[in-house]
Design an enzyme around this catalytic site. Sequence first.
Site, PDB file in Angstrom:
ATOM      1  N   ARG A 185       7.031 -28.341   6.797  1.00 45.24           N
ATOM      2  CA  ARG A 185       7.277 -28.392   8.464  1.00 45.24           C
ATOM      3  C   ARG A 185       6.057 -29.192   9.204  1.00 45.24           C
ATOM      4  NH1 ARG A 185      10.780 -24.126  10.141  1.00 45.24           N
ATOM      5  NH2 ARG A 185       9.775 -23.995  12.143  1.00 45.24           N
ATOM      6  N   ASN A 209       4.994 -19.972  17.298  1.00 36.80           N
ATOM      7  CA  ASN A 209       5.619 -21.396  17.243  1.00 36.80           C
ATOM      8  C   ASN A 209       6.228 -21.456  18.513  1.00 36.80           C
ATOM      9  OD1 ASN A 209       6.674 -23.772  16.346  1.00 36.80           O
ATOM     10  ND2 ASN A 209       8.484 -22.757  15.227  1.00 36.80           N
ATOM     11  N   GLY A 210       5.988 -22.710  18.878  1.00 37.00           N
ATOM     12  CA  GLY A 210       6.470 -23.061  20.318  1.00 37.00           C
ATOM     13  C   GLY A 210       5.403 -23.596  21.141  1.00 37.00           C
ATOM     14  N   GLU A 230      15.846 -47.703  11.004  1.00 38.87           N
ATOM     15  CA  GLU A 230      15.435 -46.551  10.134  1.00 38.87           C
ATOM     16  C   GLU A 230      14.303 -46.932   9.122  1.00 38.87           C
ATOM     17  OE1 GLU A 230      15.436 -43.296   7.872  1.00 38.87           O
ATOM     18  OE2 GLU A 230      15.571 -43.593   9.764  1.00 38.87           O
ATOM     19  N   GLU A 242       6.144 -43.834   9.101  1.00 42.42           N
ATOM     20  CA  GLU A 242       5.869 -42.603   8.895  1.00 42.42           C
ATOM     21  C   GLU A 242       4.992 -42.503   7.831  1.00 42.42           C
ATOM     22  OE1 GLU A 242       9.730 -39.759  10.252  1.00 42.42           O
ATOM     23  OE2 GLU A 242      10.266 -41.287   8.465  1.00 42.42           O
TER      24      GLU A 242
END
Length: 607
Positions: free
Chosen positions: A27, A98-99, A479, A486
């Site tokens: 994550r 989380n948030g 992409e 990335e």
Amino acid sequence: MCGIVGVVGQGPASALLLDALKRLEYRGYDSAGIATLEDGSLTRRRAVGKLANLKRRLDLEPLSGRIGIGHTRWATHGRPDETNAHPHMVDGVAIVHNGIIENHRELRNELKTAGAHITTETDSEVVAHLVSRELKNGYAPVAAVRQVLPRLNGTFALAFLFEGHDDLLIGARKGSPLAVGYGRGEMFLGSDAIALAPLTDIVAYLEDGDLAVVTREKIEFLDVNGERLRRASARITGAAVAVHKGEHRHFMAKEIHEQPKVVGQTLAQYIGRNGTVRLPRGVDVDFRTVDRISIVACGTAFYAGLIARYWFERYAKLPVEIDIASEFRYRDVPFGAGNLAIFVSQSGETADTLASLEFAKSSGQRVLSVVNVPTSTMARASHIVLPTLAGPEIGVASTKAFTCQLATLICIAIAAGRSRGVLSAEEEHSLVRAVAEIPNYLARALELEPKVYELAREISRARDALFIGRGTNYPLALEGALKLKEVTYIHAEGYAAGELKHGPIALIDKGLPVIVVAPYDAMFEKTMSNMQEVIARGGRIILVTDQRGASIAASSGCSVLGLPDMPEIVAPLVLAVPLQLLAYHSAAILGTDVDQPRNLAKSVTVE
């Protein structure tokens, strides 16, 4: 983004928490921590950086408590340091979050005025202070949490641990995902099923507004009013098995090589033996009544949607609008009665996409989601779910999820075309035969890996790179550029090849690699003209094409990655493979953290 785990167990919880956190590394995170009850008292260990640092801390200062919570933090408010790392502890309560608490400044000022000592820069700490205050006001833990939750604006998944309560965890959800797991004499909390897979195979998912009261013997669900709820449990399969690298150095490499298999599995659920597209039972879309499609997604899924737009318009004659999810919900979109809204997401938890889905639903739109997690929030909120079968994707840079999304979308487009009478039965059979061969084409594309590796050695020395293409190859260029930036941190941009002379051509020099995505199709010659413009200015070309295109470009002096000749409809999936490999090997040569690139998160659950 952030990962949450909780254990109410029979033995030391810290090892279970640490193992579960490792399964949430995908994550993205920059610090981690664990809190347990030691002889009834809250105790925590935190560390900046990777979980290996937290493990070293625990080896030096072990925790033996049988109940605990753990967290991997992806910084939003405050620097990634130990002070800001979770869990946060305040006078009798520890929390992980989380948030984003959007009204944290207002709450912080209120708490400071009342004499609270705020020690972090985070938005999360205010939650711990507010609950602690309610405990001091005489409320029991569940009641204290219920008093606080209505005051929080924004999104959150929260887990609470209380001093002196060795048999109680509380979980709460608004927007951000949270699941519970059932054991025998032990229970669990987690951000997703992957985290819980080694601990249990029975899970239930909290819905928005739910509170979960977790003890060793039972889990009780409450609504905002404290009324009991029933939440269905489900058996999870496969998640525990898939989270390993096998013989590969990185998850990204493993997932690239899994594509022939997982794309084949995805296609198998949509293609019938009679050579037609067979949508699953319960998919009751009548495409004859659809007059417009809205596709909404983020990142790589957005590029999958861009490619699908060409398919829907060509094969079904359906006009398509496509939006980045973070923009869609803030436009004044005029919806019509014949509009179908399609939402694409790997995790099914992407905050912007989920918020856009709810916006479309509230506007009376029929909602179809293409997701990789059929138990996700998006799936549960959609009228129609068409799953991809990519399996857990651990590498942050999406690869197999992208091609599985394309495989699903291509089948929907063919089904729509046949339903609307645009495609004849013979044309449908012809397209389906081509699509059924995609796994074989993907396997052959992987055979180019040694040559891609040699080109990656050159790319890894560049500071910048351009990717260009036309038609469906334009989204592929976007992409390809995204994948490279990335995982390598090399600045890369994708452009429509026809736009090159409208500005980007000013960047061309001898040190700039330009990756041209151009199979032999109706626009091949036009793209070759754009390629010659680059060559004339000293640019270094890498051409990704098919055998016919390679033979034509042989005398141009550029480097060529020649894929097998293939039907036009399948080309986007096959051409994606060398672009993924180029990014992967460039990153591996540079020594970056391929699976967990800096600043990135796999599941973006905040806006």
